[in-house]
Design an enzyme around this catalytic site. Structure first.
Site, short mmCIF file in Angstrom:
data_model
loop_
_atom_site.label_atom_id
_atom_site.label_comp_id
_atom_site.label_asym_id
_atom_site.label_seq_id
_atom_site.Cartn_x
_atom_site.Cartn_y
_atom_site.Cartn_z
CB SER A 14 -0.93 0.01 1.22
OG SER A 14 -1.59 1.25 1.27
CB SER A 16 -2.68 4.44 1.98
OG SER A 16 -3.56 4.08 0.94
CE LYS A 63 -11.47 -1.35 -0.39
NZ LYS A 63 -11.26 -0.81 -1.72
CG ASN A 84 -12.57 3.74 0.75
OD1 ASN A 84 -13.50 4.45 1.12
ND2 ASN A 84 -11.59 4.19 -0.01
CG ASP A 99 -12.43 2.46 -2.92
OD1 ASP A 99 -11.35 3.06 -2.82
OD2 ASP A 99 -12.65 1.37 -2.35
N GLY A 120 -14.94 -9.13 -11.32
CA GLY A 120 -14.81 -9.18 -9.86
C GLY A 120 -16.10 -8.74 -9.20
CB ALA A 121 -18.53 -10.04 -7.41
N GLY A 122 -16.13 -8.03 -5.46
CA GLY A 122 -15.81 -7.67 -4.08
C GLY A 122 -16.26 -6.25 -3.76
CE1 TYR A 208 -3.01 0.83 -4.78
CE2 TYR A 208 -0.64 1.24 -4.74
CZ TYR A 208 -1.83 0.97 -4.07
OH TYR A 208 -1.81 0.83 -2.71
N GLY A 228 -4.37 1.56 -11.48
CA GLY A 228 -5.18 2.13 -10.40
C GLY A 228 -4.59 3.37 -9.76
P1 NDP Z 1 -12.24 -8.34 -2.40
O1 NDP Z 1 -11.41 -9.33 -1.66
O2 NDP Z 1 -13.46 -7.77 -1.74
O3 NDP Z 1 -12.71 -9.02 -3.79
C1 NDP Z 1 -11.82 -9.71 -4.58
C2 NDP Z 1 -12.49 -10.18 -5.87
O4 NDP Z 1 -11.43 -10.72 -6.68
C3 NDP Z 1 -13.52 -11.28 -5.72
O5 NDP Z 1 -14.57 -11.04 -6.62
C4 NDP Z 1 -12.76 -12.55 -6.11
O6 NDP Z 1 -13.55 -13.53 -6.74
C5 NDP Z 1 -11.82 -12.00 -7.15
N1 NDP Z 1 -10.60 -12.79 -7.32
C6 NDP Z 1 -9.57 -12.90 -6.43
N2 NDP Z 1 -8.59 -13.66 -6.97
C7 NDP Z 1 -9.02 -14.03 -8.20
C8 NDP Z 1 -8.46 -14.82 -9.24
N3 NDP Z 1 -7.25 -15.38 -9.11
N4 NDP Z 1 -9.16 -14.97 -10.38
C9 NDP Z 1 -10.37 -14.39 -10.52
N5 NDP Z 1 -10.96 -13.64 -9.58
C10 NDP Z 1 -10.30 -13.46 -8.42
O7 NDP Z 1 -11.24 -7.20 -2.85
P2 NDP Z 1 -11.49 -5.63 -3.04
O8 NDP Z 1 -12.68 -5.43 -3.92
O9 NDP Z 1 -11.43 -4.94 -1.74
O10 NDP Z 1 -10.14 -5.18 -3.83
C11 NDP Z 1 -9.87 -5.73 -5.09
C12 NDP Z 1 -8.62 -5.10 -5.70
O11 NDP Z 1 -8.80 -3.71 -5.91
C13 NDP Z 1 -7.36 -5.24 -4.85
O12 NDP Z 1 -6.32 -5.65 -5.71
C14 NDP Z 1 -7.13 -3.84 -4.33
O13 NDP Z 1 -5.75 -3.60 -4.09
C15 NDP Z 1 -7.65 -3.01 -5.49
N6 NDP Z 1 -8.07 -1.64 -5.13
C16 NDP Z 1 -7.44 -0.54 -5.65
C17 NDP Z 1 -7.85 0.74 -5.33
C18 NDP Z 1 -7.17 1.94 -5.89
O14 NDP Z 1 -7.35 3.03 -5.34
N7 NDP Z 1 -6.44 1.84 -6.97
C19 NDP Z 1 -8.98 0.99 -4.43
C20 NDP Z 1 -9.61 -0.22 -3.99
C21 NDP Z 1 -9.14 -1.46 -4.31
P3 NDP Z 1 -14.28 -14.72 -5.89
O15 NDP Z 1 -15.55 -14.12 -5.36
O16 NDP Z 1 -14.51 -15.80 -6.90
O17 NDP Z 1 -13.32 -15.14 -4.81
#
Ligand code: NDP
Length: 263
Positions: A14, A16, A63, A84, A99, A120-122, A208, A228
């Protein structure tokens, strides 16, 4: 001295601390921002109070847990269900999401867009889906596993897992997964990703500071793209503004914080 931190797992990557400390130093604000490696998200609130923090950022994968642990959630975060940024206010934990607006500001240089595919769905995907829809850009969500899609279905987003995704054309392809963050994985099977990129106009990886496997595929497809960094800056500017209670303008924070990217 006021103390701030970023909670995450992983968190060593990070930027930050560098960004926020550069503002505190430039404006002689008596504050310090650190990293906290947190594995168990459920302990976030206890650790926040134990460290006597005034505020914090929250990153992967906490988050959504952070949202649930707040005493009050304000603004966009209420719709997103992911937080966040945390600020201590009269002993209460207040949650925000910077974000979403940070991402939209970063996207401005691409001009007007009509649709986007979010991989992605996080927590980050939730923020981007919500803010894209608010800005008239139709988002579709594509995730590896089905079980993360409940939020998107409940909020009437088009959302699919790898198993039931109907291939279509999207102007903007966004990687919000953590694939590529600490490994060499693609966020989608390679053949599907190359088909999507061959019909797209722009791409963004929210990761990033590195050329991820996703961005290498984007480069091969010769698409204009962003990593990013711009989103990181803009979400950080908004978070810092909350941390210091609006005592500096967003422009002043941005000017100082952006210089930390060249350190
Ligand atoms: P989460 O842990 O909440 O979600 C992660 C997601 O990634 C899930 O949907 C997961 O799928 C998927 N995933 C993880 N590994 C794999 C893989 N090998 N193949 C396919 N899908 C995968 O993470 P966040 O949403 O909090 O953060 C995600 C990313 O965003 C991080 O890398 C973070 O550093 C970046 N970020 C950057 C920011 C910026 O300011 N530039 C701000 C916020 C985040 P599944 O449900 O199947 O496990």
């Amino acid at each position: 001295m006021k103390l701030f931190t970023i909670f995450g797992d992983p968190v060593s990557h990070s930027r930050s601390p560098l960004m926020h400390n550069s503002v505190f130093k430039a404006y002689q604000i008596d504050a310090c921002y650190t990293r906290t490696h947190l594995v168990d998200g459920a302990s976030l609130r206890d650790v926040f109070y134990a460290k006597a923090l005034s505020g914090a950022n929250v990153t992967v994968p906490h988050k959504e847990v952070a949202y649930a642990l707040c005493d009050e959630v304000r603004g966009m975060a209420q719709h997103i269900g992911a937080v966040n940024t945390l600020v201590l206010e009269e002993g209460r934990l207040i949650g925000y999401n910077t974000d979403a607006d940070g991402f939209m500001t970063a996207l401005q240089s691409f001009g007007s867009l009509t649709n986007a595919l979010i991989i992605g769905a996080g927590g980050t995907a939730r923020a981007l889906a919500t803010v894209l829809r608010q800005n008239g850009i139709i988002p579709t969500i594509l995730n590896r596993s089905e079980n993360r899609l409940d939020y998107f279905k409940a909020n009437e987003f088009l959302s699919y897992s790898w198993d039931n995704f109907p291939l279509s054309t999207y102007e903007l392809i966004i990687n919000t997964t953590s694939a590529g963050l600490c490994d060499e994985e693609l966020p989608l099977p390679s053949s599907l990703l190359s088909k999507l990129l061959s019909n797209a106009t722009y791409a963004v990886d929210v990761i990033y500071g590195k050329v991820t496997p996703f961005l290498r595929e984007v480069q091969k497809a010769k698409l204009p793209y962003k990593d990013g960094s711009d989103m990181l800056l803009e979400q950080g500017v908004l978070a810092n503004h909350l941390f210091i209670d609006g005592t500096l303008s967003l422009d002043a924070i941005r000017e100082t914080m952006s210089k930390s990217f060249s350190l």
